[in-house]
Design a protein around this motif. Structure first.
Motif, PDB file in Angstrom:
ATOM      1  N   TRP A  55       0.970  -1.068  -0.420  1.00  0.00           N
ATOM      2  CA  TRP A  55      -0.385  -0.386  -0.082  1.00  0.00           C
ATOM      3  C   TRP A  55       0.849   1.311   0.379  1.00  0.00           C
ATOM      4  N   TRP A  56       2.082   1.378  -1.119  1.00  0.00           N
ATOM      5  CA  TRP A  56       2.732   2.688  -1.461  1.00  0.00           C
ATOM      6  C   TRP A  56       3.962   2.997   0.026  1.00  0.00           C
ATOM      7  N   VAL A  57       3.414   2.061   0.924  1.00  0.00           N
ATOM      8  CA  VAL A  57       4.388   3.118   2.109  1.00  0.00           C
ATOM      9  C   VAL A  57       5.828   1.788   1.532  1.00  0.00           C
ATOM     10  N   ASP A 113      -0.098  10.537  13.724  1.00  0.00           N
ATOM     11  CA  ASP A 113      -0.076   9.309  13.362  1.00  0.00           C
ATOM     12  C   ASP A 113      -0.403   8.871  11.968  1.00  0.00           C
ATOM     13  N   ASN A 114      -0.580   8.778  11.449  1.00  0.00           N
ATOM     14  CA  ASN A 114      -1.024   8.937  10.344  1.00  0.00           C
ATOM     15  C   ASN A 114      -1.495   9.671   8.835  1.00  0.00           C
ATOM     16  N   GLY A 115      -1.691   8.936   7.954  1.00  0.00           N
ATOM     17  CA  GLY A 115      -1.578  10.073   6.843  1.00  0.00           C
ATOM     18  C   GLY A 115      -2.676  11.221   7.201  1.00  0.00           C
ATOM     19  N   SER A 116      -4.513   9.729   7.364  1.00  0.00           N
ATOM     20  CA  SER A 116      -5.646  11.618   6.927  1.00  0.00           C
ATOM     21  C   SER A 116      -5.445  11.791   8.377  1.00  0.00           C
ATOM     22  N   ALA A 117      -4.957  11.706   9.446  1.00  0.00           N
ATOM     23  CA  ALA A 117      -5.260  12.630  11.047  1.00  0.00           C
ATOM     24  C   ALA A 117      -4.322  13.562  10.143  1.00  0.00           C
ATOM     25  N   GLY A 118      -2.776  13.655   9.320  1.00  0.00           N
ATOM     26  CA  GLY A 118      -2.238  15.104   9.086  1.00  0.00           C
ATOM     27  C   GLY A 118      -2.922  15.703   7.880  1.00  0.00           C
ATOM     28  N   ILE A 119      -3.947  14.799   6.844  1.00  0.00           N
ATOM     29  CA  ILE A 119      -4.654  15.974   6.109  1.00  0.00           C
ATOM     30  C   ILE A 119      -5.954  17.194   7.775  1.00  0.00           C
ATOM     31  N   GLU A 120      -6.219  16.170   8.281  1.00  0.00           N
ATOM     32  CA  GLU A 120      -6.923  17.031   9.349  1.00  0.00           C
ATOM     33  C   GLU A 120      -6.241  17.962   9.998  1.00  0.00           C
ATOM     34  N   GLY A 147      -9.054  13.277  -6.967  1.00  0.00           N
ATOM     35  CA  GLY A 147      -8.448  13.419  -5.722  1.00  0.00           C
ATOM     36  C   GLY A 147      -8.903  11.767  -4.188  1.00  0.00           C
ATOM     37  N   TYR A 148      -7.505  11.912  -3.882  1.00  0.00           N
ATOM     38  CA  TYR A 148      -7.783  11.253  -2.599  1.00  0.00           C
ATOM     39  C   TYR A 148      -7.205  11.138  -1.139  1.00  0.00           C
ATOM     40  N   HIS A 149      -7.537  11.720   0.102  1.00  0.00           N
ATOM     41  CA  HIS A 149      -6.679  11.961   1.123  1.00  0.00           C
ATOM     42  C   HIS A 149      -6.912  11.798   2.005  1.00  0.00           C
ATOM     43  N   GLY A 150      -7.445  10.228   2.247  1.00  0.00           N
ATOM     44  CA  GLY A 150      -7.591   9.760   3.582  1.00  0.00           C
ATOM     45  C   GLY A 150      -9.233   9.611   3.402  1.00  0.00           C
ATOM     46  N   GLU A 151      -9.190   8.143   5.362  1.00  0.00           N
ATOM     47  CA  GLU A 151     -11.079   8.057   4.765  1.00  0.00           C
ATOM     48  C   GLU A 151     -11.291   9.118   6.379  1.00  0.00           C
ATOM     49  N   VAL A 219      -4.175  19.311  -3.157  1.00  0.00           N
ATOM     50  CA  VAL A 219      -4.555  18.530  -4.448  1.00  0.00           C
ATOM     51  C   VAL A 219      -2.996  17.693  -4.132  1.00  0.00           C
ATOM     52  N   GLU A 220      -3.040  16.681  -4.817  1.00  0.00           N
ATOM     53  CA  GLU A 220      -1.856  15.496  -4.538  1.00  0.00           C
ATOM     54  C   GLU A 220      -1.109  15.611  -5.555  1.00  0.00           C
ATOM     55  N   PRO A 221       0.188  16.328  -5.875  1.00  0.00           N
ATOM     56  CA  PRO A 221       1.103  16.832  -6.440  1.00  0.00           C
ATOM     57  C   PRO A 221       0.719  15.601  -8.249  1.00  0.00           C
ATOM     58  N   ALA A 253      -0.540  20.435  -0.292  1.00  0.00           N
ATOM     59  CA  ALA A 253       0.096  19.511  -1.206  1.00  0.00           C
ATOM     60  C   ALA A 253       0.384  18.390  -0.330  1.00  0.00           C
ATOM     61  N   ASP A 254      -0.215  17.081  -0.937  1.00  0.00           N
ATOM     62  CA  ASP A 254      -0.738  16.170  -0.160  1.00  0.00           C
ATOM     63  C   ASP A 254       0.315  15.314  -1.244  1.00  0.00           C
ATOM     64  N   GLU A 255       1.592  14.877  -0.314  1.00  0.00           N
ATOM     65  CA  GLU A 255       2.548  14.021  -1.067  1.00  0.00           C
ATOM     66  C   GLU A 255       2.643  12.666  -0.161  1.00  0.00           C
ATOM     67  N   MET A 256       1.656  11.798   0.752  1.00  0.00           N
ATOM     68  CA  MET A 256       1.813  11.776   1.390  1.00  0.00           C
ATOM     69  C   MET A 256       1.673  10.280   0.300  1.00  0.00           C
ATOM     70  N   ALA A 257       1.669  10.056  -0.647  1.00  0.00           N
ATOM     71  CA  ALA A 257       2.056   8.635  -1.520  1.00  0.00           C
ATOM     72  C   ALA A 257       3.369   8.834  -2.644  1.00  0.00           C
ATOM     73  N   VAL A 258       3.285   9.970  -2.865  1.00  0.00           N
ATOM     74  CA  VAL A 258       3.784  10.857  -3.993  1.00  0.00           C
ATOM     75  C   VAL A 258       5.689  11.619  -3.563  1.00  0.00           C
ATOM     76  N   LEU A 281       3.141  14.723   4.530  1.00  0.00           N
ATOM     77  CA  LEU A 281       4.352  13.195   3.858  1.00  0.00           C
ATOM     78  C   LEU A 281       3.552  12.302   5.273  1.00  0.00           C
ATOM     79  N   SER A 282       3.764  11.385   4.177  1.00  0.00           N
ATOM     80  CA  SER A 282       3.351  10.185   5.328  1.00  0.00           C
ATOM     81  C   SER A 282       4.307   8.394   4.845  1.00  0.00           C
ATOM     82  N   LYS A 283       3.338   8.188   4.576  1.00  0.00           N
ATOM     83  CA  LYS A 283       3.624   6.388   4.480  1.00  0.00           C
ATOM     84  C   LYS A 283       5.431   6.452   3.988  1.00  0.00           C
ATOM     85  N   GLY A 284       5.173   6.226   3.101  1.00  0.00           N
ATOM     86  CA  GLY A 284       7.144   6.191   2.968  1.00  0.00           C
ATOM     87  C   GLY A 284       7.928   7.160   4.311  1.00  0.00           C
TER      88      GLY A 284
HETATM   89  C1  LIG Z   1      -2.625   7.093   1.836  1.00  0.00           C
HETATM   90  C2  LIG Z   1      -2.448   8.559   1.698  1.00  0.00           C
HETATM   91  C3  LIG Z   1      -3.863   9.523   2.736  1.00  0.00           C
HETATM   92  C4  LIG Z   1      -4.085   8.894   4.073  1.00  0.00           C
HETATM   93  O1  LIG Z   1      -2.985   7.764   4.944  1.00  0.00           O
HETATM   94  P1  LIG Z   1      -3.083   6.946   5.289  1.00  0.00           P
HETATM   95  O2  LIG Z   1      -1.637   7.063   6.992  1.00  0.00           O
HETATM   96  O3  LIG Z   1      -4.288   5.781   5.206  1.00  0.00           O
HETATM   97  O4  LIG Z   1      -4.680   7.485   6.873  1.00  0.00           O
HETATM   98  C5  LIG Z   1      -3.733  11.245   2.128  1.00  0.00           C
HETATM   99  N1  LIG Z   1      -3.491  11.055   1.177  1.00  0.00           N
HETATM  100  C6  LIG Z   1      -2.971  10.537  -0.060  1.00  0.00           C
HETATM  101  C7  LIG Z   1      -2.373  10.930  -0.882  1.00  0.00           C
HETATM  102  C8  LIG Z   1      -2.813   9.307   0.136  1.00  0.00           C
HETATM  103  O5  LIG Z   1      -2.437   8.543  -0.440  1.00  0.00           O
END
Ligand SMILES: *Cc1c(COP(=O)(O)O)cnc(C)c1O
Length: 449
Positions: A55-57, A113-120, A147-151, A219-221, A253-258, A281-284
């Motif tokens: 899952w891209w991490v 402590d996770n990506g969605s929380a970072g967006i919040e 776009g996608y920024h978490g759940e 945006v997701e860049p 800029a949501d660079e969590m995945a990129v 930033l998150s994931k990687g």
């Molecule tokens: C995965 C992802 C998130 C959310 O991160 P989680 O740790 O899964 O909550 C947010 N933005 C982007 C672009 C993502 O790919």
């Protein structure tokens, strides 16, 4: 031990993420006992190439010896401590490093402590900044189609993937959504750049009309990952940066995945030569080891919250595991490896191999587009290639590719009808070719009727 025994135990107590659990009446669940490099190994010794980096991490392989050593070392001194009123060296060093490697605009790191929380956190910070500046009417966010920024509810509200969002519509705040700049929607013969410029006109019009009530554009860049690995030209980010400046709107800029080299540069925004106001930033970030996310921002925004306690301007947002020291040490080790091993440079060769290995798929009668941005390569299947008519989603063609790939020893987890590779950077050219062969045969089978 047998897989079946573990699966039975699992299915009697677990509820898996992003899964219709009934699928597992027929679809095998894969229990993993150990992993190393690009390989995942199940309880019967069968191995799978982790083509989606779990899952891209995962950036630098599973069980990476240097990251393992860093975490073990950290474990001996401090596993976790509250970050309000207290601090620790790993989080300080990580913040210094992140500020050093991102545009000079960024001077502050806020952790979750996770990506969605970072967006919040980023959304709340943007809104709260304007409120502290006497502009409490800026309560809305502008987002992009697909776009996608978490759940979590705020992150879901600023996303646009119907499959995850629609059901929860009544719970979500309203947003403005600008049309997609992704080149896969361009007219025949129209370049990615021309399309991005054309699509920006609608974004500009929306900003001009509603800037007074908009706090930020998120945006997701360059690559909209969960929305189907849809890619767009960097000119869009340049135009967006200018417009955000003109209209007094933040750019998130949501660079969590990129982030961290996925798109060919350390951060995707570098390709547009811009800096956002908030970088998420998150994931990687931890090399794929432990959950951690960070929102970077600049001094002007930070200072808008800095005042006497009784002014009530502080950003009172927190999470229990904010900046966990083990996660920070994993991140530091991962950053060391990215720098010392010239990973971004080496990825150029791997990206080239991915392009070559999938060349023949471009002519496949049911492949509408093979698109690539650095270490992300996506293949979109269509029922009618010329008309770009998708297969009905109920047919779950992508799932057939997933099942075939598992049989052949690869974890490819399509997004609908989009098959993609987003592998750990330690993958070899031979393994990339193997993946491409599996994907091609899987696509042949999934599209033959
Ligand atoms: C995965 C992802 C998130 C959310 O991160 P989680 O740790 O899964 O909550 C947010 N933005 C982007 C672009 C993502 O790919």
């Amino acid at each position: 031990m047998l897989n079946s025994k573990i699966i039975e135990r699992d299915l009697s107590v677990l509820w898996h993420p992003c899964t219709q659990m009934k699928d597992h009446e027929t679809l095998p669940l894969i229990p993993i006992r150990r992993a190393e490099g690009v390989w995942l190994e199940d309880f019967e010794g069968k191995r799978y190439i982790d083509a989606v980096s779990s899952w891209w991490v995962n950036l630098l392989g599973h069980a990476n010896p240097r990251i393992n050593a860093a975490i073990r070392d950290q474990l001996e001194s401090l596993e976790h401590v509250i970050l309000a009123g207290f601090s620790h060296e790993p989080v300080i060093e990580l913040s210094e490093r992140l500020i050093e490697m991102t545009p000079s605009y960024f001077t502050r790191c806020f952790y979750t402590d996770n990506g969605s929380a970072g967006i919040e956190a980023a959304l709340k910070m943007s809104f709260h900044y304007w409120r502290n500046q006497g502009q409490a009417q800026k309560t809305k966010f502008m987002t992009l189609q697909d776009g996608y920024h978490g759940e979590t509810l705020g992150a879901l509200a600023v996303g646009d993937v119907a499959l995850y969002k629609e059901t929860y519509g009544p719970l979500l705040m309203e947003t403005f959504t600008a049309p997609s700049p992704a080149g896969c929607y361009a007219d025949e013969g129209e370049s990615y750049e021309a399309y991005a410029r054309r699509q920006f006109e609608e974004m500009a019009a929306l900003l001009e009309k509603h800037a007074n009530e908009i706090a930020a554009v998120i945006v997701e860049p360059l690559v909209q990952c969960a929305g189907g690995m849809r890619m767009y030209h960097p000119v869009y980010l340049r135009l967006l940066r200018e417009a955000c400046d003109n209209y007094n709107v933040h750019l998130i800029a949501d660079e969590m995945a990129v982030g961290f080299g996925r798109t060919g540069t350390m951060f995707a925004c570098e390709q547009a030569n811009i800096s956002a106001d908030f970088l998420c930033l998150s994931k990687g970030l931890t090399g794929g080891y432990l959950p951690l996310a960070v929102v970077l921002t600049g001094e002007e925004i930070y200072q808008a919250f800095y005042d006497d306690y009784t002014s009530l301007k502080a950003f009172l947002h927190s999470h229990s595991y904010t900046a966990n020291p083990l996660a920070c040490r994993a991140a530091l080790a991962s950053l060391d490896i990215l720098a010392e091993d010239n990973v971004i440079e080496n990825n150029r060769k791997l990206a080239q191999v991915m392009a070559e290995a999938t060349q023949s798929l471009r002519d496949h009668p049911h492949v509408g587009e093979v698109r690539q941005q650095g270490m992300i390569l996506a293949i979109e299947m269509f029922k009618d290639k010329a008309k770009k008519e998708p297969y009905p989603w109920q047919e779950r063609r992508g799932l057939r590719v997933y099942e075939y790939a598992l049989e052949k020893g690869a974890l490819l987890r399509p997004l609908g009808n989009v098959i993609y590779f987003m592998p750990p950077y330690v993958i070899t050219p031979a393994q990339i070719r193997q993946l491409a062969e599996i994907a091609e045969e899987g696509i042949n089978r999934a599209t033959q009727d």
